[in-house]
Design a protein around this motif. Structure first.
Motif, PDB file in Angstrom:
ATOM      1  N   THR A  33      42.546  42.147  35.391  1.00 48.81           N
ATOM      2  CA  THR A  33      42.090  41.731  34.070  1.00 48.81           C
ATOM      3  C   THR A  33      41.273  40.460  34.201  1.00 48.81           C
ATOM      4  OG1 THR A  33      44.053  42.684  33.030  1.00 48.81           O
ATOM      5  CG2 THR A  33      42.837  41.045  31.756  1.00 48.81           C
ATOM      6  N   VAL A  34      40.125  40.447  33.531  1.00 49.27           N
ATOM      7  CA  VAL A  34      39.245  39.279  33.511  1.00 49.27           C
ATOM      8  C   VAL A  34      39.139  38.818  32.068  1.00 49.27           C
ATOM      9  CG1 VAL A  34      36.918  38.419  33.976  1.00 49.27           C
ATOM     10  CG2 VAL A  34      37.944  40.136  35.498  1.00 49.27           C
ATOM     11  N   ARG A  35      39.396  37.558  31.827  1.00 52.24           N
ATOM     12  CA  ARG A  35      39.267  36.981  30.481  1.00 52.24           C
ATOM     13  C   ARG A  35      37.846  36.466  30.312  1.00 52.24           C
ATOM     14  NH1 ARG A  35      43.439  37.658  27.275  1.00 52.24           N
ATOM     15  NH2 ARG A  35      42.525  36.103  25.926  1.00 52.24           N
ATOM     16  N   VAL A  36      37.247  36.786  29.173  1.00 52.34           N
ATOM     17  CA  VAL A  36      35.911  36.290  28.830  1.00 52.34           C
ATOM     18  C   VAL A  36      36.120  35.236  27.752  1.00 52.34           C
ATOM     19  CG1 VAL A  36      33.592  36.910  28.087  1.00 52.34           C
ATOM     20  CG2 VAL A  36      34.980  38.585  29.347  1.00 52.34           C
ATOM     21  N   GLU A  37      36.123  33.970  28.189  1.00 57.66           N
ATOM     22  CA  GLU A  37      36.396  32.858  27.283  1.00 57.66           C
ATOM     23  C   GLU A  37      35.828  31.578  27.868  1.00 57.66           C
ATOM     24  OE1 GLU A  37      40.659  32.830  26.910  1.00 57.66           O
ATOM     25  OE2 GLU A  37      40.961  32.422  29.032  1.00 57.66           O
ATOM     26  N   ASN A  38      35.589  30.596  27.005  1.00 56.60           N
ATOM     27  CA  ASN A  38      35.049  29.303  27.436  1.00 56.60           C
ATOM     28  C   ASN A  38      33.755  29.457  28.226  1.00 56.60           C
ATOM     29  OD1 ASN A  38      37.277  27.941  26.266  1.00 56.60           O
ATOM     30  ND2 ASN A  38      38.482  28.395  28.094  1.00 56.60           N
ATOM     31  N   MET A  39      32.914  30.396  27.775  1.00 48.15           N
ATOM     32  CA  MET A  39      31.617  30.655  28.403  1.00 48.15           C
ATOM     33  C   MET A  39      31.744  30.971  29.898  1.00 48.15           C
ATOM     34  SD  MET A  39      29.159  30.454  26.125  1.00 48.15           S
ATOM     35  CE  MET A  39      27.684  30.043  27.028  1.00 48.15           C
ATOM     36  N   SER A  40      32.807  31.718  30.254  1.00 46.50           N
ATOM     37  CA  SER A  40      32.989  32.089  31.656  1.00 46.50           C
ATOM     38  C   SER A  40      33.845  33.345  31.768  1.00 46.50           C
ATOM     39  CB  SER A  40      33.648  30.940  32.430  1.00 46.50           C
ATOM     40  OG  SER A  40      34.960  30.728  31.966  1.00 46.50           O
ATOM     41  N   TYR A  41      33.811  33.929  32.965  1.00 46.27           N
ATOM     42  CA  TYR A  41      34.698  35.030  33.323  1.00 46.27           C
ATOM     43  C   TYR A  41      35.829  34.424  34.157  1.00 46.27           C
ATOM     44  CZ  TYR A  41      30.587  37.906  32.243  1.00 46.27           C
ATOM     45  OH  TYR A  41      29.509  38.497  31.643  1.00 46.27           O
ATOM     46  N   ALA A  44      36.565  34.533  38.159  1.00 48.26           N
ATOM     47  CA  ALA A  44      35.158  34.894  38.363  1.00 48.26           C
ATOM     48  C   ALA A  44      35.012  36.025  39.376  1.00 48.26           C
ATOM     49  CB  ALA A  44      34.361  33.668  38.825  1.00 48.26           C
ATOM     50  N   SER A  45      36.017  36.211  40.229  1.00 52.38           N
ATOM     51  CA  SER A  45      35.968  37.268  41.232  1.00 52.38           C
ATOM     52  C   SER A  45      37.332  37.961  41.302  1.00 52.38           C
ATOM     53  CB  SER A  45      35.615  36.678  42.601  1.00 52.38           C
ATOM     54  OG  SER A  45      35.594  37.691  43.587  1.00 52.38           O
ATOM     55  N   VAL A  46      37.301  39.287  41.331  1.00 50.23           N
ATOM     56  CA  VAL A  46      38.522  40.070  41.515  1.00 50.23           C
ATOM     57  C   VAL A  46      38.285  41.082  42.625  1.00 50.23           C
ATOM     58  CG1 VAL A  46      39.374  39.791  39.156  1.00 50.23           C
ATOM     59  CG2 VAL A  46      37.922  41.739  39.705  1.00 50.23           C
ATOM     60  N   GLY A  83      38.134  42.096  21.543  1.00 51.39           N
ATOM     61  CA  GLY A  83      38.451  43.415  22.093  1.00 51.39           C
ATOM     62  C   GLY A  83      38.320  43.410  23.601  1.00 51.39           C
ATOM     63  N   SER A  84      38.114  44.600  24.163  1.00 50.36           N
ATOM     64  CA  SER A  84      38.055  44.702  25.611  1.00 50.36           C
ATOM     65  C   SER A  84      37.088  45.795  26.052  1.00 50.36           C
ATOM     66  CB  SER A  84      39.446  44.973  26.188  1.00 50.36           C
ATOM     67  OG  SER A  84      39.891  46.252  25.788  1.00 50.36           O
ATOM     68  N   TYR A  85      36.738  45.736  27.323  1.00 48.09           N
ATOM     69  CA  TYR A  85      35.902  46.736  27.975  1.00 48.09           C
ATOM     70  C   TYR A  85      36.523  47.014  29.334  1.00 48.09           C
ATOM     71  CZ  TYR A  85      32.030  48.609  30.741  1.00 48.09           C
ATOM     72  OH  TYR A  85      31.255  49.391  31.572  1.00 48.09           O
ATOM     73  N   SER A  86      36.622  48.273  29.714  1.00 44.89           N
ATOM     74  CA  SER A  86      37.194  48.651  31.006  1.00 44.89           C
ATOM     75  C   SER A  86      36.225  49.526  31.778  1.00 44.89           C
ATOM     76  CB  SER A  86      38.502  49.432  30.810  1.00 44.89           C
ATOM     77  OG  SER A  86      39.471  48.620  30.215  1.00 44.89           O
ATOM     78  N   TYR A  87      36.288  49.404  33.099  1.00 50.44           N
ATOM     79  CA  TYR A  87      35.467  50.237  33.972  1.00 50.44           C
ATOM     80  C   TYR A  87      36.288  50.592  35.206  1.00 50.44           C
ATOM     81  CZ  TYR A  87      31.582  52.000  36.711  1.00 50.44           C
ATOM     82  OH  TYR A  87      30.766  52.812  37.446  1.00 50.44           O
ATOM     83  N   THR A  88      36.257  51.874  35.592  1.00 49.64           N
ATOM     84  CA  THR A  88      36.951  52.344  36.786  1.00 49.64           C
ATOM     85  C   THR A  88      35.942  52.457  37.922  1.00 49.64           C
ATOM     86  OG1 THR A  88      38.560  53.533  35.443  1.00 49.64           O
ATOM     87  CG2 THR A  88      38.373  54.189  37.757  1.00 49.64           C
ATOM     88  N   PHE A  89      36.235  51.796  39.020  1.00 51.55           N
ATOM     89  CA  PHE A  89      35.327  51.734  40.168  1.00 51.55           C
ATOM     90  C   PHE A  89      35.652  52.852  41.143  1.00 51.55           C
ATOM     91  CE2 PHE A  89      35.095  47.653  38.233  1.00 51.55           C
ATOM     92  CZ  PHE A  89      33.781  47.246  38.417  1.00 51.55           C
ATOM     93  N   GLU A  90      34.722  53.792  41.275  1.00 51.57           N
ATOM     94  CA  GLU A  90      34.921  54.966  42.122  1.00 51.57           C
ATOM     95  C   GLU A  90      34.307  54.809  43.505  1.00 51.57           C
ATOM     96  OE1 GLU A  90      36.948  57.217  41.253  1.00 51.57           O
ATOM     97  OE2 GLU A  90      37.104  56.809  39.121  1.00 51.57           O
ATOM     98  N   GLU A  91      33.521  53.737  43.725  1.00 49.36           N
ATOM     99  CA  GLU A  91      32.881  53.506  45.010  1.00 49.36           C
ATOM    100  C   GLU A  91      33.195  52.110  45.501  1.00 49.36           C
ATOM    101  OE1 GLU A  91      28.777  54.520  45.318  1.00 49.36           O
ATOM    102  OE2 GLU A  91      28.961  56.215  43.961  1.00 49.36           O
ATOM    103  N   ALA A  92      33.343  51.980  46.825  1.00 51.57           N
ATOM    104  CA  ALA A  92      33.588  50.675  47.430  1.00 51.57           C
ATOM    105  C   ALA A  92      32.287  49.874  47.418  1.00 51.57           C
ATOM    106  CB  ALA A  92      34.103  50.843  48.852  1.00 51.57           C
ATOM    107  N   GLY A  93      32.423  48.564  47.400  1.00 50.99           N
ATOM    108  CA  GLY A  93      31.258  47.686  47.455  1.00 50.99           C
ATOM    109  C   GLY A  93      31.514  46.402  46.693  1.00 50.99           C
ATOM    110  N   THR A  94      30.489  45.578  46.629  1.00 48.31           N
ATOM    111  CA  THR A  94      30.540  44.329  45.886  1.00 48.31           C
ATOM    112  C   THR A  94      29.632  44.468  44.686  1.00 48.31           C
ATOM    113  OG1 THR A  94      31.006  43.061  47.877  1.00 48.31           O
ATOM    114  CG2 THR A  94      30.127  41.840  46.000  1.00 48.31           C
ATOM    115  N   PHE A  95      30.178  44.248  43.509  1.00 45.37           N
ATOM    116  CA  PHE A  95      29.454  44.429  42.263  1.00 45.37           C
ATOM    117  C   PHE A  95      29.379  43.087  41.539  1.00 45.37           C
ATOM    118  CE2 PHE A  95      31.381  48.388  43.486  1.00 45.37           C
ATOM    119  CZ  PHE A  95      30.379  49.327  43.268  1.00 45.37           C
ATOM    120  N   ASP A  96      28.191  42.474  41.572  1.00 46.43           N
ATOM    121  CA  ASP A  96      27.965  41.237  40.833  1.00 46.43           C
ATOM    122  C   ASP A  96      27.596  41.602  39.407  1.00 46.43           C
ATOM    123  OD1 ASP A  96      28.328  39.536  43.080  1.00 46.43           O
ATOM    124  OD2 ASP A  96      26.312  40.046  43.763  1.00 46.43           O
ATOM    125  N   TYR A  97      28.034  40.794  38.452  1.00 42.58           N
ATOM    126  CA  TYR A  97      27.705  41.051  37.055  1.00 42.58           C
ATOM    127  C   TYR A  97      27.437  39.743  36.334  1.00 42.58           C
ATOM    128  CZ  TYR A  97      32.665  40.011  36.155  1.00 42.58           C
ATOM    129  OH  TYR A  97      33.900  39.413  36.086  1.00 42.58           O
TER     130      TYR A  97
END
Length: 113
Positions: A33-41, A44-46, A83-97
Motif C-alpha cells: 500500500t502506498v499513501r498519496v499524501e503531503n504531495m508525495s508517495y 516512494a518505493s515498494v 479513494g484508492s487505485y490498485s494495479y496488479t503487476f503481471e511482469e517483473a521489472g522496475t516501474f517508475d511512476y
C-alpha cells in the motif's frame, strides 16, 4: 433475542462465514500500500512479487493526484482526491511512476519474479 443470535451464528457457520477470516492468498488483497499524501508517495518505493497488487490510497486534503507509469503508461489512474487505485503487476521489472499535475512526485514499484 438469544434464540435469534444462536440461529444467526448457526446459519453463518453452516455457510462458512467467520467474523475474523483472512485470506492472504486472495488476489483482491493488496500486497503493498502506498499513501498519496503531503504531495508525495509514501513509501516512494515498494518491492513486490510478480502477480502481486499495489494499492495507492489518496488522502491529500482535496488535492488531485494520479499515478502514471512513466515510460509507456502501463498503469494510469484517474485524477483522484480520495479513494484508492490498485494495479496488479503481471511482469517483473522496475516501474517508475509520477503524478501528472505534480511532476516532482515520483515513485517506483520493483516487481521480482
Amino acid at each position: 433475542m438469544k434464540k435469534f443470535l444462536v440461529l444467526t451464528a448457526t446459519v453463518a457457520a453452516l455457510l462458512g462465514f467467520t467474523a475474523c477470516s483472512s485470506d492472504s492468498g486472495s488476489s483482491d488483497a493488496p500486497t503493498a500500500t502506498v499513501r498519496v499524501e503531503n504531495m508525495s508517495y509514501s513509501p516512494a518505493s515498494v518491492t513486490v512479487k510478480k502477480g502481486d497488487t499495489v494499492e495507492w490510497i489518496f488522502d491529500d486534503n482535496g488535492l488531485p493526484h494520479d499515478v502514471v507509469e512513466s515510460s509507456d503508461e502501463t498503469f494510469k489512474s484517474e485524477l483522484l482526491t480520495e479513494g484508492s487505485y490498485s494495479y496488479t503487476f503481471e511482469e517483473a521489472g522496475t516501474f517508475d511512476y509520477h503524478c501528472t499535475p505534480h511532476p516532482m512526485m515520483l515513485g517506483t514499484v520493483i516487481v521480482e519474479e
